[in-house]
Design an enzyme around this catalytic site. Structure first.
Site, PDB file in Angstrom:
ATOM      1  N   VAL A  61       0.804  -1.213   0.000  1.00 48.04           N
ATOM      2  CA  VAL A  61       0.000   0.000   0.000  1.00 48.04           C
ATOM      3  C   VAL A  61       0.844   1.273   0.000  1.00 48.04           C
ATOM      4  CG1 VAL A  61      -2.032  -1.069   1.006  1.00 48.04           C
ATOM      5  CG2 VAL A  61      -0.284  -0.114   2.524  1.00 48.04           C
ATOM      6  N   ASN A  87      -3.295   0.062   9.421  1.00 47.70           N
ATOM      7  CA  ASN A  87      -2.398  -0.523  10.409  1.00 47.70           C
ATOM      8  C   ASN A  87      -0.968  -0.706   9.913  1.00 47.70           C
ATOM      9  OD1 ASN A  87      -1.677  -2.338  12.814  1.00 47.70           O
ATOM     10  ND2 ASN A  87      -1.439  -3.731  11.083  1.00 47.70           N
ATOM     11  N   SER A 138       0.807   5.454  17.243  1.00 49.61           N
ATOM     12  CA  SER A 138       1.708   4.996  18.294  1.00 49.61           C
ATOM     13  C   SER A 138       1.800   6.085  19.347  1.00 49.61           C
ATOM     14  CB  SER A 138       3.106   4.733  17.710  1.00 49.61           C
ATOM     15  OG  SER A 138       4.057   4.525  18.730  1.00 49.61           O
ATOM     16  N   TYR A 151       9.876   7.882  12.360  1.00 45.88           N
ATOM     17  CA  TYR A 151       8.712   7.120  12.815  1.00 45.88           C
ATOM     18  C   TYR A 151       7.726   8.034  13.533  1.00 45.88           C
ATOM     19  CZ  TYR A 151       6.030   3.438  15.157  1.00 45.88           C
ATOM     20  OH  TYR A 151       5.021   2.616  15.620  1.00 45.88           O
ATOM     21  N   ALA A 153       7.488  11.301  13.377  1.00 45.32           N
ATOM     22  CA  ALA A 153       6.932  12.281  12.449  1.00 45.32           C
ATOM     23  C   ALA A 153       5.823  11.671  11.609  1.00 45.32           C
ATOM     24  CB  ALA A 153       8.045  12.830  11.550  1.00 45.32           C
ATOM     25  N   SER A 154       6.034  10.443  11.136  1.00 47.43           N
ATOM     26  CA  SER A 154       5.023   9.800  10.284  1.00 47.43           C
ATOM     27  C   SER A 154       3.769   9.451  11.072  1.00 47.43           C
ATOM     28  CB  SER A 154       5.612   8.546   9.627  1.00 47.43           C
ATOM     29  OG  SER A 154       5.932   7.551  10.580  1.00 47.43           O
ATOM     30  N   LYS A 155       3.930   8.985  12.308  1.00 47.17           N
ATOM     31  CA  LYS A 155       2.770   8.609  13.109  1.00 47.17           C
ATOM     32  C   LYS A 155       2.009   9.841  13.601  1.00 47.17           C
ATOM     33  CE  LYS A 155       2.975   4.100  13.000  1.00 47.17           C
ATOM     34  NZ  LYS A 155       1.888   3.295  12.387  1.00 47.17           N
ATOM     35  N   ILE A 184       3.425  -3.107  22.647  1.00 47.81           N
ATOM     36  CA  ILE A 184       2.559  -4.251  22.396  1.00 47.81           C
ATOM     37  C   ILE A 184       3.442  -5.408  21.921  1.00 47.81           C
ATOM     38  CG2 ILE A 184       0.628  -5.166  21.059  1.00 47.81           C
ATOM     39  CD1 ILE A 184      -0.292  -2.925  22.836  1.00 47.81           C
TER      40      ILE A 184
END
Length: 271
Positions: A61, A87, A138, A151, A153-155, A184
C-alpha cells in the site's frame, strides 16, 4: 457494526493484516465483519485467512497504484466497503543526524503517504456506507524517543490526517479515529527488543522497557484489537477524531517522576 437490512455483514479492509495488531484485528473483526486483509507477504496473510475466514489481498500500500487497485479489488469482490483499518507500518531506528534519506522516505511512504492514498481511494465507498476509519499510530507519535525521528513524524502525521478526515467528513456520516498503542507484544516489537539487546531474552526485554509503565507490562495484540473493534462499531457512534491510547498508562507517566516509583513501591517516602 451489524448486518444491514439485506442480512449482509459490513466489509472492512485491514492493512498489515498478516501479523501483530493487524492479524489480531482481523480475527476480532471477523465475528461481525467480512474482512479483507492486505500485506506484502502472501504466506502470513494466508495463515491469518485460514484462521478467521478473512480474504487475503497481496498489496504494497506504499505504492499508490497498488493502494488504489486494492480498494477496487475489495469492492469488486464484496460489493461494498464500510470500514478501513490503517495498520501497516514500519520503524527504522536511527538518530536524526545519521538517518539516510531513503530510510526517512520509506517510513513516510509506508506510515503516512500510503494511508493517505488508500483513504482517498476508499472515501467514496465509505461515504456511501457512512462508514468508519481507524488509524493505528503509536504513543511514539505523541511523545518521542531516541532513533524515532522519522517514525514519530510519520505517526504524528497519520494522527492529524485522521483527525482532519474526521472533521471534514463527519457531516456526511463518516467517523475516523486513532488507536495509539504503547509497547505491544508483536513480531515488530520482538524485532525491536532483539535489535536493542537490552536483556538476555524477550521476557526480560519487555519487562525492562515496561519498568515505568504504570501497568508494569506490555500489552497484547488482542487488547489493541478490542479497541479497534469498538471504534469501528455502533457503540462508538458519537466518537469521532479521538485518540485512544492503548498503552497501560504510559502517556500519563511524568518521566521526571519515575525516579520515585521504586521508593513508593518499597513503602518509603520521597520526602
Amino acid at each position: 457494526m451489524g448486518q444491514d437490512q439485506n442480512g449482509e455483514k459490513p466489509v472492512v479492509i485491514v492493512t498489515g493484516g498478516g501479523s501483530g495488531i493487524g492479524a489480531a484485528a482481523a480475527r476480532r473483526l471477523a465475528r461481525d465483519w467480512r474482512v479483507a486483509i492486505c500485506g506484502r507477504r502472501k504466506d502470513p496473510l494466508d495463515k491469518v485467512a485460514a484462521e478467521c475466514g478473512a480474504v487475503p489481498f497481496v498489496a504494497d500500500v506504499s505504492d499508490p497504484e497498488a493502494a488504489r487497485a486494492l480498494v477496487a479489488d475489495v469492492v469488486a469482490h464484496f460489493g461494498r466497503l464500510d470500514g478501513l483499518v490503517l495498520n501497516a507500518g514500519i520503524l527504522v531506528n536511527a538518530l536524526l543526524g545519521d538517518m539516510s534519506l531513503d530510510d526517512w522516505n520509506q517510513q513516510l511512504a509506508i506510515n503516512l503517504t500510503g494511508p493517505f492514498v488508500l483513504t482517498q481511494a476508499a472515501l467514496p465507498h465509505l461515504l456511501e456506507r457512512k462508514g468508519a476509519v481507524v488509524s493505528i499510530t503509536s504513543v511514539g507519535g505523541i511523545q518521542t524517543g531516541p532513533g524515532l525521528a522519522a517514525y514519530s513524524a510519520s505517526k504524528a502525521g497519520l494522527q492529524l490526517m485522521t483527525q482532519a478526515l474526521s472533521y471534514e467528513y463527519a457531516r456526511h456520516g463518516l467517523r475516523a479515529n486513532v488507536v495509539a498503542p504503547g509497547w505491544i507484544r508483536t513480531e515488530m516489537g520482538d524485532e525491536e527488543m532483539e535489535t536493542m539487546q537490552i536483556a538476555d531474552d524477550l521476557e526480560g526485554a519487555y519487562a525492562k522497557v515496561s519498568e515505568f509503565v504504570p501497568a508494569r507490562r506490555a500489552g497484547t495484540s488482542d487488547e489493541a484489537a478490542e479497541a479497534i473493534a469498538w471504534l469501528l462499531s455502533p457503540a462508538a457512534s458519537f466518537v469521532n477524531g479521538a485518540v485512544l491510547a492503548v498503552d497501560g498508562g504510559s502517556l500519563v507517566a511524568n518521566v521526571g517522576m519515575t525516579f520515585f516509583d521504586k521508593i513508593m513501591e518499597g513503602g518509603g517516602s520521597p520526602h
